[in-house]
Design a protein around this motif. Structure first.
Motif, PDB file in Angstrom:
ATOM      1  N   SER A 102       5.759  22.282  16.890  1.00 24.03           N
ATOM      2  CA  SER A 102       4.794  21.367  17.496  1.00 24.03           C
ATOM      3  C   SER A 102       4.104  22.046  18.664  1.00 24.03           C
ATOM      4  CB  SER A 102       5.504  20.090  17.983  1.00 24.03           C
ATOM      5  OG  SER A 102       4.580  19.220  18.609  1.00 24.03           O
ATOM      6  N   THR A 103       2.771  21.861  18.727  1.00 28.43           N
ATOM      7  CA  THR A 103       2.009  22.381  19.870  1.00 28.43           C
ATOM      8  C   THR A 103       2.098  21.375  21.000  1.00 28.43           C
ATOM      9  OG1 THR A 103       0.464  23.550  18.408  1.00 28.43           O
ATOM     10  CG2 THR A 103      -0.260  23.107  20.654  1.00 28.43           C
ATOM     11  N   LEU A 104       2.623  21.785  22.127  1.00 23.02           N
ATOM     12  CA  LEU A 104       2.779  20.896  23.270  1.00 23.02           C
ATOM     13  C   LEU A 104       1.520  20.829  24.120  1.00 23.02           C
ATOM     14  CD1 LEU A 104       6.404  21.904  24.329  1.00 23.02           C
ATOM     15  CD2 LEU A 104       5.678  20.077  22.779  1.00 23.02           C
ATOM     16  N   TYR A 105       0.844  21.949  24.294  1.00 23.21           N
ATOM     17  CA  TYR A 105      -0.383  21.963  25.094  1.00 23.21           C
ATOM     18  C   TYR A 105      -1.173  23.215  24.733  1.00 23.21           C
ATOM     19  CZ  TYR A 105      -3.551  21.544  29.064  1.00 23.21           C
ATOM     20  OH  TYR A 105      -4.668  21.421  29.849  1.00 23.21           O
ATOM     21  N   ASP A 106      -2.484  23.012  24.471  1.00 22.13           N
ATOM     22  CA  ASP A 106      -3.314  24.168  24.094  1.00 22.13           C
ATOM     23  C   ASP A 106      -4.621  24.214  24.867  1.00 22.13           C
ATOM     24  OD1 ASP A 106      -4.652  22.037  22.999  1.00 22.13           O
ATOM     25  OD2 ASP A 106      -4.507  22.711  20.919  1.00 22.13           O
ATOM     26  N   PHE A 107      -4.628  23.564  26.065  1.00 24.37           N
ATOM     27  CA  PHE A 107      -5.792  23.598  26.957  1.00 24.37           C
ATOM     28  C   PHE A 107      -7.054  23.022  26.293  1.00 24.37           C
ATOM     29  CE2 PHE A 107      -2.882  26.680  28.676  1.00 24.37           C
ATOM     30  CZ  PHE A 107      -2.988  26.518  30.048  1.00 24.37           C
ATOM     31  N   GLY A 108      -6.883  21.967  25.476  1.00 26.48           N
ATOM     32  CA  GLY A 108      -8.032  21.268  24.904  1.00 26.48           C
ATOM     33  C   GLY A 108      -8.586  21.857  23.620  1.00 26.48           C
ATOM     34  N   GLU A 266     -14.073  25.097  22.082  1.00 26.25           N
ATOM     35  CA  GLU A 266     -12.893  25.560  21.355  1.00 26.25           C
ATOM     36  C   GLU A 266     -12.749  27.075  21.428  1.00 26.25           C
ATOM     37  OE1 GLU A 266     -11.162  25.778  16.784  1.00 26.25           O
ATOM     38  OE2 GLU A 266     -12.976  24.617  17.210  1.00 26.25           O
ATOM     39  N   ALA A 267     -13.873  27.782  21.300  1.00 28.55           N
ATOM     40  CA  ALA A 267     -13.807  29.244  21.359  1.00 28.55           C
ATOM     41  C   ALA A 267     -13.328  29.723  22.725  1.00 28.55           C
ATOM     42  CB  ALA A 267     -15.181  29.830  21.034  1.00 28.55           C
ATOM     43  N   LYS A 268     -13.686  29.020  23.780  1.00 29.21           N
ATOM     44  CA  LYS A 268     -13.264  29.418  25.128  1.00 29.21           C
ATOM     45  C   LYS A 268     -11.759  29.267  25.321  1.00 29.21           C
ATOM     46  CE  LYS A 268     -17.604  28.376  27.552  1.00 29.21           C
ATOM     47  NZ  LYS A 268     -18.276  27.503  28.551  1.00 29.21           N
ATOM     48  N   THR A 269     -11.164  28.269  24.652  1.00 28.30           N
ATOM     49  CA  THR A 269      -9.720  28.047  24.842  1.00 28.30           C
ATOM     50  C   THR A 269      -8.879  29.166  24.244  1.00 28.30           C
ATOM     51  OG1 THR A 269      -9.572  26.743  22.794  1.00 28.30           O
ATOM     52  CG2 THR A 269     -10.052  25.546  24.839  1.00 28.30           C
ATOM     53  N   SER A 270      -9.481  30.026  23.428  1.00 28.47           N
ATOM     54  CA  SER A 270      -8.705  31.127  22.842  1.00 28.47           C
ATOM     55  C   SER A 270      -8.249  32.123  23.901  1.00 28.47           C
ATOM     56  CB  SER A 270      -9.547  31.850  21.778  1.00 28.47           C
ATOM     57  OG  SER A 270      -9.859  30.986  20.701  1.00 28.47           O
TER      58      SER A 270
END
Length: 420
Positions: A102-108, A266-270
């Protein structure tokens, strides 16, 4: 004989029309909305886009993986302590791995992906609306095209009758020795030309029916009694300000621009790490160890340290795609405004053409009457009679074309506003 056959065909056509059931423009539009194959195919785009939203949402839900198998090795793995060799596993063994991730947090990142999918779904819905409006305009063109073609058939039939009458007059005058055989031959040629024009007009009616039936999902042989329903009263005034924000294509492209904005986010969150959790169970068949099954829990993070500048390129690609969609939106808004202005101009011009054509028909009828009287009194020529009849037929055709253009232009005004 040919005149008799043409008259009989016309009577049969009128009889068939009289027996045909009424078919209004509204009914045609409703049938097109529910039975047109192309529009039905387009309707699946919205459902497909909805599933893309569900795919994006799946990142918020845990994922359960199961892996199991049986492994056969050439020899068992062992460790060596000086001269002592001790096997640590069996040569052949079964294994199983069960894990909950499970992903807990991925910065949006997931939130931006879901929002982009929702905007794409809205774009698909608005694109369907635009396709429906385009279809409706095609139906309007075909519907009034049939009405216009039938009027042209009537004008062509009148011309055949008038040319046949002129032929009889030329025949009588030729037998009296008043005119030359050239007048009679000219009249016969003009009768044949009028019959060809009539056949072409009748063919245009049939082709228009085939198109309308295709657009509305009716059988090709279906015919109905079309009702002349003016659209001009439903169209905005020619000089009225029209809100173009209801146009389906504009709304679809605006949604695409919104989706592109979320794609950039989305691309920035990478560049940021992803915090994840994992629960798992590992089992390995091995009687040489005490614990063959191990349960575990993990909380950790992962981050891309270097991927060959792929993340940077994806971000730049998303920014360029957004800029492209923004330019397309501005161009579309300008083209829609141009389409509306042209349609409004066509409404005004077509209305003016109708008034001019109505007066021209009266003048043409009077001109034909005078010319025929002059010919019978041996003052005018056969060419003048033929020209007068041709001019009257053309004037009537222009009138019917003007009426048709007015209705279509009114529909185009409503299409440009997105409320046809």
């Amino acid at each position: 004989m040919r005149t008799t056959l043409l008259s009989l065909a016309a009577l049969l056509l009128l009889a068939g029309t009289a027996c045909a059931e009424p078919l209004t423009l509204k009914e045609c539009l409703n049938r097109a909305a529910t039975h047109n194959q192309s529009l039905r195919a387009t309707s699946y785009d919205t459902a497909i886009a909805q599933q893309q939203v569900e795919i994006a949402r799946s990142a918020w839900r845990p994922r359960i993986d199961l892996q199991a198998g049986y492994q056969a090795q050439q020899a068992a793995q062992a460790v060596q302590f000086g001269p002592i060799v001790q096997e640590t596993q069996e040569a052949d063994f079964a294994f199983l791995n069960l894990a909950l991730n499970s992903t807990l947090y991925d910065f949006g990142r997931t939130e931006a992906r879901v929002a982009a999918a929702r905007m794409q779904r809205e774009a698909a819905r608005y694109s369907y609306s635009g396709a429906e409006q385009d279809l409706f305009l095609q139906v309007v063109r075909a519907y009034y095209g049939i009405l216009e073609a039938r009027k042209v058939v009537q004008a062509a039939e009148d011309e055949v009758v008038q040319m046949a009458s002129h032929q009889k007059t030329a025949q009588a005058l030729f037998e009296q020795g008043v005119v030359t055989r050239n007048d009679l031959l000219q009249a016969e040629v003009r009768v044949a030309a009028s019959r060809q024009k009539l056949l072409s007009a009748q063919n245009a009616v049939e082709n228009s029916w085939l198109l309308l039936n295709y657009l509305t999902g009716l059988p090709p042989q279906k015919r109905g009694e079309l009702q002349e329903e003016p659209l001009t009263t439903l169209a905005p005034a020619a000089d009225a300000t029209v809100d173009l924000s209801r146009r389906g294509e504009v709304l679809a492209l605006r949604s695409a621009v919104g989706a592109a904005d979320y794609a950039v986010q989305e691309a920035k969150t990478s560049y940021y790490p992803e915090i994840f959790g994992r629960l798992g169970l590992d089992y390995v068949q091995n009687d040489k160890v005490r614990e063959q099954s191990i349960m575990y829990a993990v909380v950790g993070f992962k981050v891309i340290l270097f991927d060959g500048l792929a993340t940077t390129s994806r971000l730049r690609q998303a920014v360029e795609a957004r800029s492209r969609d923004q330019e397309r939106l501005r161009d579309l808004e300008a083209r829609v405004a141009l389409e509306l202005a042209q349609a409004q101009n066509d409404v005004k011009v077509a209305a003016a053409r109708i008034g001019v054509a109505e007066k021209a028909i009266q003048q043409g009828m009077e001109n034909l009457r005078i010319t025929k009287d002059r010919y019978q009194e041996k003052v005018g020529t056969a060419t003048e009679v033929v020209d007068a009849q041709t001019l009257l037929t053309q004037t009537r055709t222009d009138y019917y074309q003007s009426v048709f253009d007015l209705q279509v232009a009114a529909a185009r005004v409503r299409r440009a506003a997105g409320n046809l």
